[in-house]
Design a protein around this motif. Sequence first.
Motif, PDB file in Angstrom:
ATOM      1  N   ALA A 241     -11.127  46.273   6.496  1.00 52.86           N
ATOM      2  CA  ALA A 241     -10.027  45.303   6.584  1.00 52.86           C
ATOM      3  C   ALA A 241      -9.400  45.140   5.201  1.00 52.86           C
ATOM      4  O   ALA A 241     -10.104  44.899   4.221  1.00 52.86           O
ATOM      5  CB  ALA A 241     -10.569  43.968   7.081  1.00 52.86           C
ATOM      6  N   ASP A 242      -8.093  45.275   5.154  1.00 53.35           N
ATOM      7  CA  ASP A 242      -7.364  45.146   3.892  1.00 53.35           C
ATOM      8  C   ASP A 242      -6.867  43.701   3.777  1.00 53.35           C
ATOM      9  O   ASP A 242      -5.860  43.330   4.372  1.00 53.35           O
ATOM     10  CB  ASP A 242      -6.179  46.134   3.904  1.00 53.35           C
ATOM     11  N   GLU A 243      -7.583  42.902   3.004  1.00 54.83           N
ATOM     12  CA  GLU A 243      -7.289  41.472   2.922  1.00 54.83           C
ATOM     13  C   GLU A 243      -5.878  41.210   2.379  1.00 54.83           C
ATOM     14  O   GLU A 243      -5.156  40.363   2.879  1.00 54.83           O
ATOM     15  CB  GLU A 243      -8.329  40.785   2.040  1.00 54.83           C
ATOM     16  N   GLU A 244      -5.532  41.956   1.369  1.00 51.69           N
ATOM     17  CA  GLU A 244      -4.235  41.732   0.713  1.00 51.69           C
ATOM     18  C   GLU A 244      -3.050  42.018   1.646  1.00 51.69           C
ATOM     19  O   GLU A 244      -2.011  41.390   1.548  1.00 51.69           O
ATOM     20  CB  GLU A 244      -4.163  42.622  -0.536  1.00 51.69           C
ATOM     21  N   THR A 246      -3.168  42.105   5.134  1.00 55.59           N
ATOM     22  CA  THR A 246      -3.284  41.605   6.509  1.00 55.59           C
ATOM     23  C   THR A 246      -2.822  40.162   6.475  1.00 55.59           C
ATOM     24  O   THR A 246      -3.500  39.296   5.923  1.00 55.59           O
ATOM     25  CB  THR A 246      -4.731  41.713   7.025  1.00 55.59           C
ATOM     26  N   ARG A 247      -1.662  39.893   7.003  1.00 56.35           N
ATOM     27  CA  ARG A 247      -1.089  38.551   6.934  1.00 56.35           C
ATOM     28  C   ARG A 247       0.011  38.351   7.968  1.00 56.35           C
ATOM     29  O   ARG A 247       0.320  39.265   8.728  1.00 56.35           O
ATOM     30  CB  ARG A 247      -0.586  38.255   5.533  1.00 56.35           C
ATOM     31  N   PHE A 248       0.590  37.156   7.934  1.00 61.96           N
ATOM     32  CA  PHE A 248       1.698  36.844   8.846  1.00 61.96           C
ATOM     33  C   PHE A 248       3.018  37.019   8.123  1.00 61.96           C
ATOM     34  O   PHE A 248       3.086  36.873   6.898  1.00 61.96           O
ATOM     35  CB  PHE A 248       1.595  35.395   9.332  1.00 61.96           C
ATOM     36  N   LEU A 262      -6.540  33.341  10.178  1.00 65.96           N
ATOM     37  CA  LEU A 262      -6.382  34.778  10.407  1.00 65.96           C
ATOM     38  C   LEU A 262      -7.674  35.425   9.912  1.00 65.96           C
ATOM     39  O   LEU A 262      -8.088  35.181   8.774  1.00 65.96           O
ATOM     40  CB  LEU A 262      -5.185  35.303   9.613  1.00 65.96           C
ATOM     41  N   GLU A 263      -8.277  36.182  10.774  1.00 64.94           N
ATOM     42  CA  GLU A 263      -9.549  36.811  10.400  1.00 64.94           C
ATOM     43  C   GLU A 263      -9.465  38.296  10.714  1.00 64.94           C
ATOM     44  O   GLU A 263      -8.903  38.686  11.740  1.00 64.94           O
ATOM     45  CB  GLU A 263     -10.680  36.165  11.200  1.00 64.94           C
ATOM     46  N   ALA A 264      -9.988  39.096   9.822  1.00 72.63           N
ATOM     47  CA  ALA A 264     -10.027  40.539  10.102  1.00 72.63           C
ATOM     48  C   ALA A 264     -11.387  41.070   9.699  1.00 72.63           C
ATOM     49  O   ALA A 264     -11.972  40.620   8.709  1.00 72.63           O
ATOM     50  CB  ALA A 264      -8.929  41.251   9.335  1.00 72.63           C
ATOM     51  N   ARG A 265     -11.877  41.975  10.465  1.00 68.97           N
ATOM     52  CA  ARG A 265     -13.172  42.576  10.156  1.00 68.97           C
ATOM     53  C   ARG A 265     -13.215  43.991  10.692  1.00 68.97           C
ATOM     54  O   ARG A 265     -12.440  44.370  11.571  1.00 68.97           O
ATOM     55  CB  ARG A 265     -14.315  41.755  10.729  1.00 68.97           C
ATOM     56  N   SER A 266     -14.118  44.771  10.122  1.00 72.22           N
ATOM     57  CA  SER A 266     -14.294  46.132  10.616  1.00 72.22           C
ATOM     58  C   SER A 266     -15.706  46.262  11.142  1.00 72.22           C
ATOM     59  O   SER A 266     -16.616  45.579  10.668  1.00 72.22           O
ATOM     60  CB  SER A 266     -14.062  47.127   9.489  1.00 72.22           C
TER      61      SER A 266
ATOM     62  N   ARG B 127      -3.040  30.510   2.179  1.00 65.72           N
ATOM     63  CA  ARG B 127      -4.208  31.385   2.422  1.00 65.72           C
ATOM     64  C   ARG B 127      -5.400  30.868   1.629  1.00 65.72           C
ATOM     65  O   ARG B 127      -5.441  30.969   0.399  1.00 65.72           O
ATOM     66  CB  ARG B 127      -3.905  32.824   1.978  1.00 65.72           C
ATOM     67  N   VAL B 139     -18.173  42.282   6.026  1.00 68.14           N
ATOM     68  CA  VAL B 139     -17.467  43.032   7.073  1.00 68.14           C
ATOM     69  C   VAL B 139     -15.975  42.720   7.132  1.00 68.14           C
ATOM     70  O   VAL B 139     -15.221  43.394   7.826  1.00 68.14           O
ATOM     71  CB  VAL B 139     -18.077  42.777   8.476  1.00 68.14           C
ATOM     72  N   GLY B 140     -15.535  41.672   6.431  1.00 65.04           N
ATOM     73  CA  GLY B 140     -14.122  41.337   6.486  1.00 65.04           C
ATOM     74  C   GLY B 140     -13.826  40.034   5.775  1.00 65.04           C
ATOM     75  O   GLY B 140     -14.547  39.650   4.850  1.00 65.04           O
ATOM     76  N   PHE B 141     -12.811  39.354   6.218  1.00 66.41           N
ATOM     77  CA  PHE B 141     -12.408  38.093   5.581  1.00 66.41           C
ATOM     78  C   PHE B 141     -11.887  37.115   6.629  1.00 66.41           C
ATOM     79  O   PHE B 141     -11.532  37.512   7.745  1.00 66.41           O
ATOM     80  CB  PHE B 141     -11.329  38.362   4.522  1.00 66.41           C
ATOM     81  N   HIS B 142     -11.858  35.860   6.228  1.00 63.33           N
ATOM     82  CA  HIS B 142     -11.364  34.796   7.110  1.00 63.33           C
ATOM     83  C   HIS B 142     -10.460  33.909   6.254  1.00 63.33           C
ATOM     84  O   HIS B 142     -10.903  33.392   5.231  1.00 63.33           O
ATOM     85  CB  HIS B 142     -12.553  34.001   7.655  1.00 63.33           C
ATOM     86  N   CYS B 143      -9.203  33.761   6.653  1.00 62.49           N
ATOM     87  CA  CYS B 143      -8.265  32.957   5.873  1.00 62.49           C
ATOM     88  C   CYS B 143      -7.727  31.792   6.690  1.00 62.49           C
ATOM     89  O   CYS B 143      -7.222  31.997   7.793  1.00 62.49           O
ATOM     90  CB  CYS B 143      -7.075  33.805   5.436  1.00 62.49           C
TER      91      CYS B 143
END
Lengths: 412, 160
Positions: A241-244, A246-248, A262-266, B127, B139-143
Amino acid sequence: MGRPAQKKRLTTFSILCLALSALLGLFLLSRRLEAQPKKGVPVATTPAAEKLPVDAKADAVAKSKGDAGADAAAEPDKKAGGDDDKKGDDKKGGGDDDKLPAEDALNNASGLSPAGVPIHDKGKFKSPFANPDFGKPVEVKVGMLITDISQYDIKEGTFEATFYLSLTSKTPMPKKLNLVFPTGKVEALDPLADRPTFKLYRVNGTFKSPPDLRKYPFDSQELTIEVEENSKGVDQLKLYADEEHTRFDANFQIAGWDLKYLEARSLSRDLPARFENDDLYYGRFICRIGIARFGTSAIFSVFVPAFVIVIIGLLAMWVTPDEMEVRSNGGAPMLAGAVLFHFSLIQSIPATAYLTRADKLMIGVYMSLLMNMISTWCFFLVDEDKHDKVFKIARVLVPTLTTILMVVVCVV
Amino acid sequence: MKKNMMVTGLVLLAAASSLSCGKKDEKFESKVKLIRTYVNRKDEAGNPVVTDAEIQFTACPGDIRKVIRGGGTFAKCIADKKPGEELSINMVHALKRGGKYTARVVNVGGCERAPDPTDSRSYDSFRICKEVKTDGILVGFHCEVGSSEELVKACPWFGQ
């Protein structure tokens, strides 16, 4: 009009109202029962649990539930390549002439299993879709810019989403990626850039996320978009997941809902065995959007009408026994009104196998109206000289019990 | 006479209640970091006419940014600032389109800005992120992307 005639008319009216309420109540109950899981229907087992050896099943269940399995995705350098770190750019990716996304891997299979499935006898995976000669898996960062979410239908659990999907990597990605969206139906997947280390797509589709309505009307929902590369296993491609990125989009909103997170994970996951030695894991990117219903709207559309019904019902407690017609009119029609209101509430949400907060509130309303009606019927059961006593007791007891009941159903 | 008095009383009561319901425009002051500026339009002499500025609120938790567009003297003044510079900011808490409150920027680093109510370019980006770990593995992030309690406590101008 004489007293017995009035009494008879009141009784008929009450019976009619009760019959109507009972009919509607039975309808509501049947809807609830339909939502209960049927006995004898097998419960789906997790894909991993079916395929793995017994001692690994517990682990697999945990992985499928908690998105673990991410171990493969989260530790790229430790596991990359394994024992077969043969590098050769000529072997990366399939040939341009190959028709199938995984044709290169199939061509590299070293033999056939007794069942006739191509097999790899080197590397971590025996699956014919594995590519032990690929070398170190490519680490791909997945970014998602969500530009629009609309048509959210809580009854169906579906929503329409439009977003940009970016795939970036430091080393070239395998050729012929086959992106799939397991929880949705994509209507448009327009590639805007397709380079070995950078790909950008504009995606539009309808996705599905089952709603959780336990707290309805104060519910929060999670909308999920999943992306999977299902032709290249984790031996070739690992998603992060590309945090930078991945957004609205700017000023993003979902009508009627408050945006929360907003949450993203692999994660890396395997499939139930489709054929012999189907042991390859595949990378998946999961994006979750948390939304909550506006509290003020919930209060005014559900709680205020319910309390108005209860309060109007309670007003009958102050009507003296000599005005029995007025008193009884405050109970039975309110019950019919409550059932109709409950019916309109459940029309807007899917059938659930549990009680929502709105259901609990309505149980409180029904109980309150029932107490109200019982207090009225008591006048028909006791002698006339005791009417004053019943009137005084009911006027104190019913409102007190109703208050306690409504507080309980609102808190629980 | 009595009827007129009653009507007047009711009107006054309604007016008083409507006034008490409306939120007064509160003023706030804080510090921001200028991330970037972009001159959107120039006049014939090459002077900025419309400039976008992306600012980050250093006093708020997480990565809280605002992209503001301004014209007139603001466009030239903000374009002269250097990215990374820390600037003072003055805001007014006011209702925006869509029924939500926003912190309208009226001054950044001494550059006066007259917010245009028809401006649809300016926006906020909230954020407050944390890592997501499963079985101890990242595994990821939560914003948090809304106007959360934590954010409003530290930066009340983002309250809804």
